[in-house]
Scaffold this active site. Structure first.
Site, PDB file in Angstrom:
ATOM      1  N   HIS A 109       0.858  -1.190   0.000  1.00 35.15           N
ATOM      2  CA  HIS A 109       0.000   0.000   0.000  1.00 35.15           C
ATOM      3  C   HIS A 109       0.892   1.236   0.000  1.00 35.15           C
ATOM      4  O   HIS A 109       1.885   1.282   0.732  1.00 35.15           O
ATOM      5  CB  HIS A 109      -0.912  -0.017   1.235  1.00 35.15           C
ATOM      6  N   GLU A 143      -9.663  -6.306   7.304  1.00 33.25           N
ATOM      7  CA  GLU A 143      -9.824  -4.853   7.253  1.00 33.25           C
ATOM      8  C   GLU A 143      -8.953  -4.284   6.126  1.00 33.25           C
ATOM      9  O   GLU A 143      -7.772  -4.652   6.015  1.00 33.25           O
ATOM     10  CB  GLU A 143      -9.368  -4.261   8.601  1.00 33.25           C
TER      11      GLU A 143
END
Ligand code: GAR
Length: 210
Positions: A109, A143
């Site tokens: 990310h 998540e």
């Protein structure tokens, strides 16, 4: 020989970096397949040219996230993955999919998580006046953009940065830390305990780029 399966949605530059490092550094592994949820993903051509199996599971052909993920899991499993690598794979995964590959699925990310999960990370970092930005490789949990951190790279945010300039600076670091993290996975040199990841031989999990 471990099997790496890489999931992409677009240009696949992180996938390329992993394919190249796997070959150049003679990992005890092979990239068994590159799978995209978008038929037009640029990275598919690179993988095919390298003789890597490619597959498309087009999310637009499924009426629910569950149905898409079930088919994606079936296709991924068909390549007997030891490591599943999300490399610019821009789909939110169901908890069932995550559970199936838990502990062997990584994501990269483009932010220093837990800051800025989600989209537009570079614009948000500039907007917030951050002096540091970066990238994170982490184990995937249910998540989004969350999970035990395997490696991080930090870069400066410069006064005249635009999201594109910052993104290019961060991407260069992604291409360093992501192949390194996948190598650690195939070598079995990561320890995950209490939500924290350490390298068993003390290789640095932190990098500073410029
Ligand atoms: C990379 O910057 C990656 O960090 C980001 O997408 C880009 C894909 O580039 N991933 C995410 O934002 C996931 N939340 P690539 O296709 O050239 O590897």
């Amino acid at each position: 020989m471990k099997n790496i399966v890489i999931l992409i949605s677009g240009r696949g530059s992180n996938m390329e970096a992993i394919v190249n490092a796997c070959a150049a550094e003679h990992w005890p592994a092979r990239v068994a397949a590159v799978i995209s949820n978008r038929p037009e993903a640029g990275g598919l051509a690179f993988a095919a040219a390298r003789g890597i199996a490619t597959a498309v599971v087009d999310h637009k052909q499924y009426d629910s996230r569950e149905a898409f993920d079930a088919e994606l899991a079936r296709v991924v499993d068909g390549f007997s993955p030891d490591v599943v690598v999300l490399a610019g794979f821009m789909r939110i995964l169901t908890p069932e999919f995550v559970r199936r590959f838990e502990g062997r699925m990584l994501n990269v990310h483009p932010s220093l998580l837990p800051a800025f999960p989600g989209l537009h990370t570079h614009a948000r970092a500039i907007e917030a006046g951050c002096k540091l930005a970066g990238a994170t490789v982490h184990f995937v949990t249910a998540e989004l953009d969350h999970g035990p951190i395997v490696a991080q790279a930090a870069v400066p945010v410069l006064p005249d940065d635009t999201p594109d300039l910052l993104s290019a600076r961060v991407l260069k670091q992604e291409h360093q830390i992501y192949p390194q993290a996948v190598r650690w996975m195939v070598e079995g040199s990561l320890k995950l305990a209490d939500g924290r990841v350490t390298h068993t031989e003390g290789e640095s999990q932190l990098r500073f780029g410029s």
